[in-house]
Scaffold this active site. Structure first.
Site, mmCIF file in Angstrom:
data_model
loop_
_atom_site.group_PDB
_atom_site.id
_atom_site.type_symbol
_atom_site.label_atom_id
_atom_site.label_comp_id
_atom_site.label_asym_id
_atom_site.label_seq_id
_atom_site.Cartn_x
_atom_site.Cartn_y
_atom_site.Cartn_z
ATOM 1 C CB CYS A 153 -8.442 -9.779 -6.623
ATOM 2 S SG CYS A 153 -6.721 -9.292 -6.011
ATOM 3 C CB CYS A 197 -4.960 -12.760 -5.021
ATOM 4 S SG CYS A 197 -4.687 -11.667 -3.950
ATOM 5 C CD GLU A 253 -7.383 -14.209 -1.664
ATOM 6 O OE1 GLU A 253 -8.446 -14.325 -1.017
ATOM 7 O OE2 GLU A 253 -6.468 -12.792 -1.039
ATOM 8 C CG HIS A 302 -4.662 -8.511 -1.639
ATOM 9 N ND1 HIS A 302 -6.199 -8.362 -3.034
ATOM 10 C CD2 HIS A 302 -5.791 -6.894 -1.677
ATOM 11 C CE1 HIS A 302 -6.439 -7.361 -3.283
ATOM 12 N NE2 HIS A 302 -5.487 -6.369 -2.911
#
Length: 154
Positions: free
Chosen positions: A92, A95, A64, A62
């Protein structure tokens, strides 16, 4: 460095969010979700992340988490309390856990995601106060360039 209101001395949330959007466009062009993230410390970008779950066939890529991985290398530390994470989409749950572990002090996002978000879902990890080791929740700023980031999905 941000104060608890999310203000950046000498900085601009929209300026940094536009860099996230540039990264999100790259992600979208290669077939990933259009998400881009950066980490800022003392008004300087120290790390960037581009969504890459499909590209790398690994859900942990991801934007992040990629930005955080690079920030810990740049900062040579796992405590990123003096940093601001900018991202086009709400982090999410996965993360958000990483954000809390790294003690990032401020999160600035364009869009909330609801069901899977670590801020707006029924599992608001970014707001949690029950895990003492995490300390106080980060300051969260939402809606920065939301319409422009939403348009990345078209």
């Amino acid at each position: 460095m941000a104060d608890r209101s999310g203000e950046i001395p000498g900085g601009d949330h929209e300026f940094f969010m536009r860099r996230c959007m540039d990264l999100a466009i790259i992600a979208g062009q290669r077939g990933d979700s259009p998400v881009g993230s950066i980490i800022v410390r003392s008004g300087e970008i120290i790390a960037e992340g581009i969504e890459g779950g499909r590209t790398h066939r690994d859900i942990t890529f991801h934007a992040e988490i990629e930005a955080i991985r690079r920030a810990t290398e740049a900062a040579e530390a796992v405590d990123l309390a003096s940093c601001i994470l900018y991202t086009t989409h709400e982090p999410c749950i996965m993360c958000s856990y990483v954000i809390r572990q790294m003690k990032i002090g401020t999160i600035v996002m364009a869009l909330t995601t609801g069901e899977i978000g670590g801020y707006s879902s029924v599992y608001p990890i970014l707001l949690d106060r029950s895990i003492r080791k995490w300390g106080d929740p980060p300051t969260v700023v939402t809606g920065v360039l939301a319409d422009e980031c939403r348009a990345l999905h078209r």
